[in-house]
Design a protein around this motif. Structure first.
Motif, mmCIF file in Angstrom:
data_model
loop_
_atom_site.group_PDB
_atom_site.id
_atom_site.type_symbol
_atom_site.label_atom_id
_atom_site.label_comp_id
_atom_site.label_asym_id
_atom_site.label_seq_id
_atom_site.Cartn_x
_atom_site.Cartn_y
_atom_site.Cartn_z
ATOM 1 N N LEU A 84 0.834 -1.206 0.000
ATOM 2 C CA LEU A 84 0.000 0.000 0.000
ATOM 3 C C LEU A 84 0.863 1.248 0.000
ATOM 4 O O LEU A 84 0.573 2.230 -0.683
ATOM 5 C CB LEU A 84 -0.915 0.007 1.238
ATOM 6 C CG LEU A 84 -1.958 -1.104 1.326
ATOM 7 C CD1 LEU A 84 -2.740 -0.970 2.622
ATOM 8 C CD2 LEU A 84 -2.889 -1.048 0.137
ATOM 9 N N ASP A 85 1.943 1.200 0.770
ATOM 10 C CA ASP A 85 2.871 2.317 0.831
ATOM 11 C C ASP A 85 3.517 2.549 -0.531
ATOM 12 O O ASP A 85 3.630 3.687 -0.989
ATOM 13 C CB ASP A 85 3.934 2.034 1.887
ATOM 14 C CG ASP A 85 5.023 3.087 1.916
ATOM 15 O OD1 ASP A 85 4.683 4.275 2.067
ATOM 16 O OD2 ASP A 85 6.209 2.727 1.791
ATOM 17 N N ARG A 127 2.304 1.951 -3.374
ATOM 18 C CA ARG A 127 1.329 2.506 -4.317
ATOM 19 C C ARG A 127 0.886 3.921 -3.930
ATOM 20 O O ARG A 127 0.096 4.541 -4.641
ATOM 21 C CB ARG A 127 0.098 1.583 -4.390
ATOM 22 C CG ARG A 127 0.400 0.214 -4.980
ATOM 23 C CD ARG A 127 -0.867 -0.475 -5.459
ATOM 24 N NE ARG A 127 -1.799 -0.760 -4.383
ATOM 25 C CZ ARG A 127 -1.925 -1.953 -3.804
ATOM 26 N NH1 ARG A 127 -1.148 -2.950 -4.183
ATOM 27 N NH2 ARG A 127 -2.817 -2.150 -2.853
ATOM 28 N N GLY A 128 1.353 4.406 -2.789
ATOM 29 C CA GLY A 128 1.012 5.754 -2.358
ATOM 30 C C GLY A 128 -0.381 5.904 -1.797
ATOM 31 O O GLY A 128 -0.874 7.020 -1.604
ATOM 32 N N GLU A 129 -1.053 4.779 -1.495
ATOM 33 C CA GLU A 129 -2.441 4.845 -1.050
ATOM 34 C C GLU A 129 -2.593 5.160 0.434
ATOM 35 O O GLU A 129 -3.673 5.550 0.874
ATOM 36 C CB GLU A 129 -3.150 3.534 -1.387
ATOM 37 C CG GLU A 129 -3.226 3.273 -2.883
ATOM 38 C CD GLU A 129 -4.018 2.018 -3.223
ATOM 39 O OE1 GLU A 129 -4.959 1.695 -2.486
ATOM 40 O OE2 GLU A 129 -3.691 1.373 -4.221
ATOM 41 N N LEU A 130 -1.529 5.000 1.202
ATOM 42 C CA LEU A 130 -1.615 5.322 2.625
ATOM 43 C C LEU A 130 -1.738 6.823 2.848
ATOM 44 O O LEU A 130 -2.320 7.266 3.837
ATOM 45 C CB LEU A 130 -0.377 4.797 3.364
ATOM 46 C CG LEU A 130 -0.379 3.323 3.766
ATOM 47 C CD1 LEU A 130 0.866 3.020 4.583
ATOM 48 C CD2 LEU A 130 -1.616 2.966 4.551
ATOM 49 N N THR A 132 -3.480 9.042 1.231
ATOM 50 C CA THR A 132 -4.887 9.462 1.188
ATOM 51 C C THR A 132 -5.580 9.177 2.509
ATOM 52 O O THR A 132 -6.305 10.029 3.048
ATOM 53 C CB THR A 132 -5.624 8.735 0.047
ATOM 54 O OG1 THR A 132 -4.994 9.051 -1.194
ATOM 55 C CG2 THR A 132 -7.089 9.174 -0.008
ATOM 56 N N SER A 133 -5.362 7.978 3.042
ATOM 57 C CA SER A 133 -5.948 7.619 4.332
ATOM 58 C C SER A 133 -5.408 8.529 5.430
ATOM 59 O O SER A 133 -6.157 8.956 6.322
ATOM 60 C CB SER A 133 -5.649 6.162 4.660
ATOM 61 O OG SER A 133 -6.177 5.803 5.925
ATOM 62 N N HIS A 157 -12.583 3.177 4.384
ATOM 63 C CA HIS A 157 -11.430 3.311 3.505
ATOM 64 C C HIS A 157 -10.309 2.388 3.955
ATOM 65 O O HIS A 157 -9.717 1.661 3.158
ATOM 66 C CB HIS A 157 -10.956 4.769 3.513
ATOM 67 C CG HIS A 157 -9.817 5.035 2.581
ATOM 68 N ND1 HIS A 157 -8.935 6.071 2.767
ATOM 69 C CD2 HIS A 157 -9.403 4.391 1.463
ATOM 70 C CE1 HIS A 157 -8.033 6.055 1.795
ATOM 71 N NE2 HIS A 157 -8.294 5.057 0.996
ATOM 72 N N LEU A 195 -8.828 -0.807 1.780
ATOM 73 C CA LEU A 195 -7.396 -0.893 1.455
ATOM 74 C C LEU A 195 -6.850 -2.246 1.865
ATOM 75 O O LEU A 195 -6.119 -2.892 1.120
ATOM 76 C CB LEU A 195 -6.622 0.218 2.176
ATOM 77 C CG LEU A 195 -6.752 1.639 1.632
ATOM 78 C CD1 LEU A 195 -5.964 2.599 2.514
ATOM 79 C CD2 LEU A 195 -6.261 1.723 0.200
ATOM 80 N N ARG A 210 -8.209 -5.044 -0.456
ATOM 81 C CA ARG A 210 -7.625 -5.014 -1.782
ATOM 82 C C ARG A 210 -6.183 -5.504 -1.742
ATOM 83 O O ARG A 210 -5.724 -6.217 -2.600
ATOM 84 C CB ARG A 210 -7.673 -3.593 -2.330
ATOM 85 C CG ARG A 210 -7.360 -3.508 -3.803
ATOM 86 C CD ARG A 210 -7.860 -2.219 -4.436
ATOM 87 N NE ARG A 210 -8.446 -1.287 -3.551
ATOM 88 C CZ ARG A 210 -7.951 -0.042 -3.373
ATOM 89 N NH1 ARG A 210 -6.828 0.315 -3.959
ATOM 90 N NH2 ARG A 210 -8.574 0.802 -2.590
ATOM 91 N N ASP A 211 -5.471 -5.113 -0.670
ATOM 92 C CA ASP A 211 -4.082 -5.544 -0.548
ATOM 93 C C ASP A 211 -4.001 -7.030 -0.271
ATOM 94 O O ASP A 211 -3.144 -7.738 -0.776
ATOM 95 C CB ASP A 211 -3.376 -4.786 0.572
ATOM 96 C CG ASP A 211 -1.885 -5.036 0.593
ATOM 97 O OD1 ASP A 211 -1.211 -4.706 -0.381
ATOM 98 O OD2 ASP A 211 -1.406 -5.594 1.593
#
Length: 223
Positions: free
Chosen positions: A174-175, A177-180, A182-183, A212, A216, A219-220
């Motif tokens: 997740l890190d 992909r840069g998605e953390l 947003t959270s 959210h 995440l 999905r991960d």
């Protein structure tokens, strides 16, 4: 002098135990220690290049947090969290945290809420710095301190326990992909809504944030 030396030795051992526990938590978050797998204290100690005693003590600390479970004569099994478990933990957190955020929005002072801003910003900074352990620690401090403003210690303890049991696995991907980030930014958004006194929007933000985080993880876990 003998007693003094003994105290220094005890302090050194406690620090080593804490360092090992921190390293093990990092390995759990990174997915290096796999759910369902049994690890022995001597085996892990060999990896660390230290004796088995501080490793065993650190694993017992993690057992109290619900991260591992002792297996007689074998070591410690990394506890597994199923999709059903996570759904139930998330539902419980939402039942507790969403209305509590609403209540705190109505009752907390601006000074009390602003005191949480450095922690909210730290969460974002940790995410941007790819510091996953720091991220989770700051996230924990923000949520529990915020709930603490409701004045119910048992409520805080309950959510703290749910957080430990619903910890995230494989945050590394997740890190990457840069998605953390947003959270992480949702904590600042939540704080701003609470400071504006908009209870419905704050409750909606909290519910969205929990959903959210859950999506995440799912999905991960399926990637």
């Amino acid at each position: 002098m003998g007693d003094l030396k003994q105290r220094h030795l005890i302090v050194a051992q406690e620090r080593l135990r804490d360092q090992v526990a921190h390293a093990l938590r990092a390995a759990l978050v990174a997915g290096e220690l796999r759910p369902g797998t049994i690890y022995s204290a001597p085996g892990l100690a060999a990896d660390f290049g230290i004796s088995a005693t501080p490793v065993r003590e650190a694993m017992l600390d993690l057992a109290r947090e619900g991260l591992v479970e002792p297996v007689r004569n074998k070591g410690f099994r990394i506890t597994e969290v199923s999709e059903r478990d996570l759904d139930q933990y998330t539902e419980l957190r939402a039942l507790i945290e969403v209305p509590t955020v609403g209540r705190v929005t109505d009752t907390a002072s601006a000074k009390q809420l602003e005191a949480l801003r450095p922690v909210a910003e730290e969460i974002v900074d940790r995410a941007r710095a790819h510091d996953l352990i720091g991220y989770l620690d700051a996230d924990r401090r923000f949520h529990l301190r915020l709930l603490g403003l409701a004045g119910n210690e048992r409520l805080v303890e309950t959510v703290g326990d749910l957080r430990k049991r619903s910890r995230l696995y494989g945050l590394t991907r997740l890190d990457e992909r840069g998605e953390l980030i947003t959270s992480a930014q949702e904590h600042v958004e939540l704080l701003d809504l609470m400071l504006s006194g908009d209870r419905p929007a704050a409750e909606a933000c909290m519910a969205r944030h929990l959903g959210h985080v859950r999506s995440l993880w799912a999905r991960d876990g399926n990637s």
